[in-house]
Design a protein around this motif. Structure first.
Motif, short mmCIF file in Angstrom:
data_model
loop_
_atom_site.label_atom_id
_atom_site.label_comp_id
_atom_site.label_asym_id
_atom_site.label_seq_id
_atom_site.Cartn_x
_atom_site.Cartn_y
_atom_site.Cartn_z
N LEU A 173 13.80 -11.99 1.00
CA LEU A 173 14.22 -11.89 -0.50
C LEU A 173 13.59 -12.97 -0.91
CD1 LEU A 173 17.76 -10.23 -1.16
CD2 LEU A 173 15.25 -9.67 -1.18
N PRO A 174 13.77 -14.29 -0.90
CA PRO A 174 12.74 -15.00 -1.91
C PRO A 174 11.22 -15.26 -2.12
CG PRO A 174 14.43 -16.58 -0.62
CD PRO A 174 14.48 -15.31 -0.37
N ALA A 175 11.04 -15.19 -1.04
CA ALA A 175 9.36 -14.58 -0.94
C ALA A 175 8.76 -13.31 -1.68
CB ALA A 175 8.94 -14.85 0.86
N LEU A 176 9.90 -12.20 -1.53
CA LEU A 176 9.21 -10.83 -1.79
C LEU A 176 9.90 -11.65 -3.49
CD1 LEU A 176 11.59 -8.89 0.28
CD2 LEU A 176 8.66 -9.08 -0.34
N ALA A 177 11.29 -11.59 -4.07
CA ALA A 177 11.20 -11.50 -5.37
C ALA A 177 10.26 -13.03 -6.04
CB ALA A 177 12.35 -12.59 -5.72
N ASP A 179 6.54 -19.50 -13.77
CA ASP A 179 7.47 -20.67 -13.89
C ASP A 179 9.11 -20.21 -13.69
OD1 ASP A 179 7.84 -18.83 -15.88
OD2 ASP A 179 7.72 -20.42 -17.74
N LEU A 180 9.42 -19.15 -12.99
CA LEU A 180 10.54 -18.86 -12.22
C LEU A 180 10.58 -18.49 -10.96
CD1 LEU A 180 13.33 -18.39 -13.80
CD2 LEU A 180 12.28 -15.90 -13.79
N ARG A 181 11.05 -19.18 -10.56
CA ARG A 181 11.23 -19.42 -9.21
C ARG A 181 12.24 -19.20 -8.06
NH1 ARG A 181 7.20 -18.00 -6.99
NH2 ARG A 181 6.47 -16.19 -8.80
N VAL A 182 12.72 -18.63 -6.93
CA VAL A 182 14.07 -17.98 -6.42
C VAL A 182 13.57 -18.91 -4.93
CG1 VAL A 182 15.42 -16.51 -4.71
CG2 VAL A 182 13.91 -15.36 -6.61
N LEU A 183 14.77 -20.11 -5.47
CA LEU A 183 14.43 -20.84 -3.95
C LEU A 183 15.21 -20.80 -3.03
CD1 LEU A 183 15.25 -23.88 -6.45
CD2 LEU A 183 12.90 -23.16 -5.47
N SER A 184 16.58 -20.11 -2.99
CA SER A 184 17.25 -19.65 -1.53
C SER A 184 18.19 -18.04 -2.51
CB SER A 184 18.51 -20.92 -0.94
OG SER A 184 18.72 -21.36 -2.30
N VAL A 185 18.53 -18.17 -1.19
CA VAL A 185 19.17 -16.58 -1.45
C VAL A 185 20.36 -16.38 -0.42
CG1 VAL A 185 19.63 -13.62 -1.16
CG2 VAL A 185 17.67 -15.36 -2.09
N ALA A 186 21.37 -16.55 -0.51
CA ALA A 186 23.11 -16.82 0.25
C ALA A 186 24.22 -15.65 -0.11
CB ALA A 186 24.19 -17.90 -0.35
N VAL A 187 24.31 -14.66 1.20
CA VAL A 187 25.41 -13.49 0.98
C VAL A 187 26.49 -14.22 1.13
CG1 VAL A 187 26.20 -11.78 2.50
CG2 VAL A 187 23.35 -12.37 2.90
#
Length: 100
Positions: free
Chosen positions: A20-24, A31-39
């Motif tokens: 998900l981070p790479a897709l998002a 200037d807006l980044r998703v660094l990690s995802v957790a269920v």
């Protein structure tokens, strides 16, 4: 803002959450980044977490954050800072920011 947490429901099917981070990030502004995802557990609610922390930083000669869109003015103009701070005085409703 840094280290923000967001919560959403998603039907991932066979897609691993780790993808998900790479897709998002491919769709988000630079200037807006998703660094990690957790269920999270179904009971998790980001609005009632107890670990909020606010940090305000004034640059002091060190390199600016990579999140900064421009170089900070240094040294700061104390007159401008006092004028800006004066606009914050008074009563404000921050109820939307507090944990419930």
């Amino acid at each position: 803002a840094m280290a923000q947490v967001c919560q959403f429901d998603a039907l991932l099917g066979d897609l691993p959450a780790a993808d998900l981070p790479a897709l998002a990030n491919a769709e988000l502004p630079e200037d807006l980044r998703v660094l990690s995802v957790a269920v999270a557990d179904a009971e998790f609610n980001v609005m009632v977490t107890k670990w909020k922390r606010y940090v305000y930083r004034v640059p002091g000669g060190s390199p600016p954050s990579s999140l900064a869109k421009s170089e900070p003015k240094w040294p700061p103009d104390v007159v401008e800072m006092r004028a800006a701070a004066a606009r914050l005085l008074g009563e404000h409703d921050f109820a939307g920011f507090q944990s419930r």
